[in-house]
Scaffold this motif. Structure first.
Motif, PDB file in Angstrom:
ATOM      1  N   UNK A 560       0.850  -1.307  -0.069  1.00 26.37           N
ATOM      2  CA  UNK A 560      -0.108  -0.005  -0.033  1.00 26.37           C
ATOM      3  C   UNK A 560       0.872   1.154   0.083  1.00 26.37           C
ATOM      4  N   UNK A 561       2.068   1.293   0.752  1.00 28.72           N
ATOM      5  CA  UNK A 561       2.681   2.474   1.067  1.00 28.72           C
ATOM      6  C   UNK A 561       3.686   2.631  -0.545  1.00 28.72           C
ATOM      7  N   UNK A 562       4.097   1.587  -1.133  1.00 31.77           N
ATOM      8  CA  UNK A 562       4.600   1.669  -2.730  1.00 31.77           C
ATOM      9  C   UNK A 562       3.814   2.072  -3.415  1.00 31.77           C
ATOM     10  N   UNK A 563       2.654   1.507  -3.513  1.00 31.44           N
ATOM     11  CA  UNK A 563       1.529   2.213  -4.359  1.00 31.44           C
ATOM     12  C   UNK A 563       1.291   3.640  -4.282  1.00 31.44           C
ATOM     13  N   UNK A 564       1.121   3.931  -3.057  1.00 33.84           N
ATOM     14  CA  UNK A 564       0.920   5.640  -2.510  1.00 33.84           C
ATOM     15  C   UNK A 564       2.100   6.288  -3.082  1.00 33.84           C
ATOM     16  N   UNK A 610      -4.543   7.724  -3.177  1.00 37.19           N
ATOM     17  CA  UNK A 610      -5.171   6.752  -3.554  1.00 37.19           C
ATOM     18  C   UNK A 610      -5.617   6.683  -5.063  1.00 37.19           C
ATOM     19  N   UNK A 611      -6.262   5.764  -5.596  1.00 40.35           N
ATOM     20  CA  UNK A 611      -6.625   5.642  -7.004  1.00 40.35           C
ATOM     21  C   UNK A 611      -7.428   6.855  -7.211  1.00 40.35           C
ATOM     22  N   UNK A 612      -8.474   7.096  -6.341  1.00 40.34           N
ATOM     23  CA  UNK A 612      -9.334   8.346  -6.818  1.00 40.34           C
ATOM     24  C   UNK A 612      -9.431   9.620  -5.849  1.00 40.34           C
ATOM     25  N   UNK A 818     -11.851   0.436  -1.092  1.00 36.85           N
ATOM     26  CA  UNK A 818     -12.025   1.225  -2.348  1.00 36.85           C
ATOM     27  C   UNK A 818     -11.612   0.353  -3.568  1.00 36.85           C
ATOM     28  N   UNK A 819     -10.936  -0.757  -3.631  1.00 30.71           N
ATOM     29  CA  UNK A 819     -10.955  -1.505  -4.725  1.00 30.71           C
ATOM     30  C   UNK A 819     -12.307  -2.095  -5.164  1.00 30.71           C
ATOM     31  N   UNK A 820     -13.043  -2.461  -4.246  1.00 28.75           N
ATOM     32  CA  UNK A 820     -14.442  -3.040  -4.337  1.00 28.75           C
ATOM     33  C   UNK A 820     -15.278  -1.909  -4.679  1.00 28.75           C
TER      34      UNK A 820
END
Length: 848
Positions: A560-564, A610-612, A818-820
């Motif tokens: 999650x941290x790397x994605x952010x 996050x994504x959105x 959030x992914x769902x």
């Protein structure tokens, strides 16, 4: 002109065979001579025609008209052979009549004038005299071919391309290049041609069209070689020949050229290089194709050196074959044939990788099932049969899934599709069912998401073609939508992203944000003055990166941290390039680079995007120019518009500017000095809390550095502990009142013991202790700051680690929600009991 042509070719033969000239010199020289010959001869015949009939005038504009000669094929592409026909098309802007200046001149219509001019041009170039000819001329590519008029007005060309233009003509018009004419007229003509050749979407239907065209060419070559075995080894049209390399390059142009102006070059060689740069073909593949192209074109020239004939086949007699072999640097004919076979096999292999008919390798049983389902889905009473089939596949709710399939198939949207698209759609559904049974946990849910997606793209035959041509992309779509409802909705809104699912190399590659920034700038600079297109470019490139990160996220390659971190870096890059692009649109800008910076707060500031997520930003500038305040205010306003405007590609980001000095009543942009004064003398404590998660994002680096200094100074102000604690707790109480708990489940963000409690602990500790410990002002994230508090002895070290772990767990759970597609993340309290306990205990200790 004929004598000059003979001298040019003789010089090229000498230099080429003597090793002094490479392929580029040969084709470039011949192209330049072709342009020169057409331009000089046209000027002469046009002058002669005008002397007899006057000057052609446009009936609407009243302006003088000129014949525009379009070079097609290798002349248009800048890669003309030494003994090639030149493919030409004659067009002119407006109809009208010639204007005469003397009684001897006979007026005529513009159309007749340009037809006669064209005939004279052809004759002057192609007629054979004692000196030979200048160029053979082929006019077969003009609208309606040899049965069409020799010259066509722009209006006639436009109507033809829209109403009658065929797929093979798109391929031909890729090469169209104006050799004569006024620049303004040429620009108008290009606007007519471009939408016909290049679609605004990714046109994967081109693969099938070019495959069919190639099959017809190959069938004709085989027929000719069967009838005339002595004409074998066609280096242009045979298997693995020059045309296959051209098709390989141009299919990518037709698919992607509407979206990527860098793929519109008319040269095969330059296009191949562009494909390597964009990683659409592997660099080693492009190297092999370019080597083969050079070999085959050199051989083609040597075949033509023999008799100055437009031939592409090896000569029939042994003596000539040996001569050609020696010209190619081979000892004998056998060595030449071996080298030729090696290159042709290489080209054929790469060609087949792109153009092989993927639909043709289905098993007989699968084909039978598809045929049966086609009948079932076309029936009004088919749910039972479909449910039976789905049950055999192992679907968890076959009856529900069958009802959904029948409902979708009977929907007006699908019933009004062309039959070819309906058949393709049914075949895709049939191909998907076994995959869903294999990869999904909830079969009926996944099927519903897939059908929503297919309904959304059904009217775009190109997307159906992509999924048909690339079954692995279909499987990847199914895996993504099975794992995430948010991914399903995102793909449904942005089906253009299907293209990103084709290549594992780009999909799984670690992002290089510096290179990405360069690519964004390059793509923006390809559409100067076209704001809508530039806004779409930003959105499309954002979507492409997002889907790659999503793919890596769903298979567990990113924490999650790397994605952010990646999402924050992506936003930083897009913000920076947007500011630069907008600034370049200001005609009255007083400096090359603006003295302007974007400062990030909130999730972007804390690199927890996050994504959105929205972008919380403020704008600072430092410029004494009298126009600066108004200019930078316009820059900020346009930035917000570019980010938030809805275009065909959606929006880029929502932007929140509420944290600027004085909030909603404050100026949109602030000078650095006024920002410093506000933060030092007027800001509320909650604004200082927000400053703990603020950082320079994009723009002028010096302003960014000054902001960081101001931020550090503000955060390091000595504060009275009890007053600080009272104000922080009051703000936390307001937030809790604004988000009361309405569920027995635990709200990961807002409930006591959740994420906001952790964030308030961190903000309070920074404001309370940064005066003594300057390292606390670092923008290192909440988890790292908690650990640092423990190491400094400011809080219990073990509890600090547990609270940091809790924050990580909460973020991961929030991310999964959030992914769902769940905006407000709630979980059963039992799942996070230990985490809540740790946070609550630390909260009590800090704020006791």
């Amino acid at each position: 002109m004929r004598r000059l042509r003979n001298l040019v070719i003789a010089a090229l033969i000498r230099r080429d065979l003597g090793g002094q000239a490479d392929l580029d010199e040969v084709v470039t020289t011949m192209t330049a001579f072709g342009d020169f010959a057409v331009q000089r001869v046209l000027a002469a015949v046009s002058a002669d025609m005008s002397a007899q009939h006057g000057t052609p005038i446009g009936e609407d504009s009243g302006e003088e008209q000129e014949l525009i000669v379009l070079g097609m094929g290798k002349l248009g592409g800048g890669e003309l052979n030494v003994s090639s026909d030149i493919d030409l098309i004659f067009v002119y802007h407006e109809d009208g009549e010639t204007r005469t200046t003397s009684p001897e001149q006979r007026p005529m219509s513009n159309h007749e004038f340009f037809v006669r001019t064209g005939k004279k041009l052809i004759a002057a170039l192609a007629e054979i005299t004692e000196d030979g000819f200048t160029f053979r001329v082929d006019m077969a590519l003009r609208p309606n071919g040899n049965s069409g008029p020799l010259a066509a007005s722009f209006g006639m060309v436009e109507e033809y391309l829209i109403v009658q233009g065929r797929e093979w003509e798109r391929y031909a018009w890729v090469k169209a290049r104006a050799l004569t004419g006024k620049p303004a007229d040429i620009a108008v003509l290009e606007k007519i041609i471009r939408p016909f050749v290049y679609r605004r979407y990714l046109d994967y239907g081109s693969i099938d069209a070019i495959r069919n065209m190639h099959a017809q060419i190959r069938a004709e070559v085989t027929r000719q070689e069967t009838r005339h075995p002595e004409r074998s080894h066609n280096v242009k049209l045979g298997r693995g020949g020059i045309r296959e390399i051209e098709f390989l390059a141009q299919v990518f142009q037709l698919i992607r050229g509407g979206r990527d102006a860098g793929l519109r070059d008319r040269s095969t060689r330059k296009t191949l290089h562009a494909l390597a740069e964009r990683q659409l073909l592997k660099p080693e593949t492009v190297d092999e194709l370019l080597h083969a192209y050079t070999f085959l074109r050199n051989l083609e020239h040597r075949l033509q050196y023999l008799d100055d004939a437009q031939t592409h086949t090896l000569p029939a007699n042994d003596a000539d074959r040996l001569t050609v072999a020696r010209m190619m640097g081979c000892d004998d004919t056998a060595a030449l044939l071996a080298a030729l076979e090696e290159q042709r096999n290489l080209v054929a292999r790469h060609f087949d990788e792109i153009f092989s008919d993927r639909k043709g390798d289905a098993k007989d049983e699968e084909t039978k099932v598809e045929a049966e389902l086609h009948v079932v889905l076309s029936s009004t009473d088919s749910e039972e049969s479909i449910a039976h089939y789905l049950g055999n596949l192992g679907f968890d709710e076959p009856a529900e899934a069958a009802r959904r399939m029948v409902s979708t198939w009977r929907s007006p949207r699908l019933q009004t599709l062309p039959e070819a698209s309906r058949n393709k759609l049914v075949a895709l559904v049939n191909a998907s069912l076994p995959i869903i049974a294999k990869v999904a946990d909830k079969h009926a849910v996944t099927l519903g998401r897939l059908l929503d997606f297919l309904e959304a793209i059904a009217r775009r035959a190109a997307y159906l073609a992509l999924l048909t041509e690339y079954p692995h992309a279909l499987e990847r779509v199914i895996r993504m939508i099975a794992a995430s409802n948010w991914a399903a909705m995102y793909l449904t809104r942005h089906p253009l992203l299907l293209d990103e699912l084709l290549d594992d190399r780009t999909l799984k590659a670690t992002p290089d944000w510096t290179a990405f920034g360069r690519e964004v700038r390059q793509r923006l600079e390809e559409s100067p003055g076209d704001t809508e297109r530039q806004m779409d470019v930003l959105r499309e490139m954002h979507h492409a990166q997002l889907i790659r990160l999503l793919a890596q996220d769903l298979v567990g390659d990113l924490s999650v941290e790397k994605l952010a971190d990646h999402l924050s870096a992506l936003a930083d890059t897009l913000v920076a390039e947007t500011i630069h692009a907008i600034w370049m649109t200001f005609p009255n800008r007083h400096r090359d680079e603006p003295r302007f910076a974007v400062i990030a707060y909130g999730k972007l500031g804390g690199k927890e995007l996050g994504y959105a997520s929205d972008l919380d930003v403020i704008f600072l500038y430092d410029d004494d120019h009298p126009d600066a305040p108004a200019l930078y205010a316009r820059l900020a306003q346009r930035f917000i518009t570019w980010m938030t405007a809805h275009t065909p590609a959606g929006i880029l980001f929502d932007v929140d500017i509420a944290l600027r000095p004085d909030g909603a009543s404050g100026l949109l942009v602030s000078t650095v000095a006024s920002f410093e004064k506000y933060q030092t003398t007027s800001a509320w404590l909650w604004e200082h809390q927000a400053l703990t998660r603020a950082r320079y994002c994009a723009g002028d680096a010096d302003i960014g550095s000054r902001f960081e200094t101001i931020r550090e100074n503000v955060l390091r102000q000595p504060r009275e502990s009890n007053t600080l604690k009272r104000e922080v707790l009051a703000m936390r109480a307001k937030l809790r009142e604004a988000h009361p708990s309405k569920s027995a489940d635990f709200d990961l963000k807002h409930d006591a013991g959740g994420m906001i409690d952790i964030e308030f602990i961190v903000q309070y500790m920074v404001l309370r202790h940064a005066a003594q410990y300057p390292q606390l002002t670092g923008d290192i994230g909440n988890i790292a700051l908690l650990k640092l508090f423990g190491e400094l002895g400011l809080i219990d070290a073990e509890l600090a680690v547990k609270t940091g772990d809790a924050y990580r767990t909460f973020r991961k759970m929030q991310h999964q929600s959030r992914l769902q597609g769940i905006e407000q993340a709630r979980v059963g309290i039992d799942k996070v009991k230990d985490e809540i306990t740790a946070v609550t205990l630390l909260y009590v200790q800090v704020f006791a």
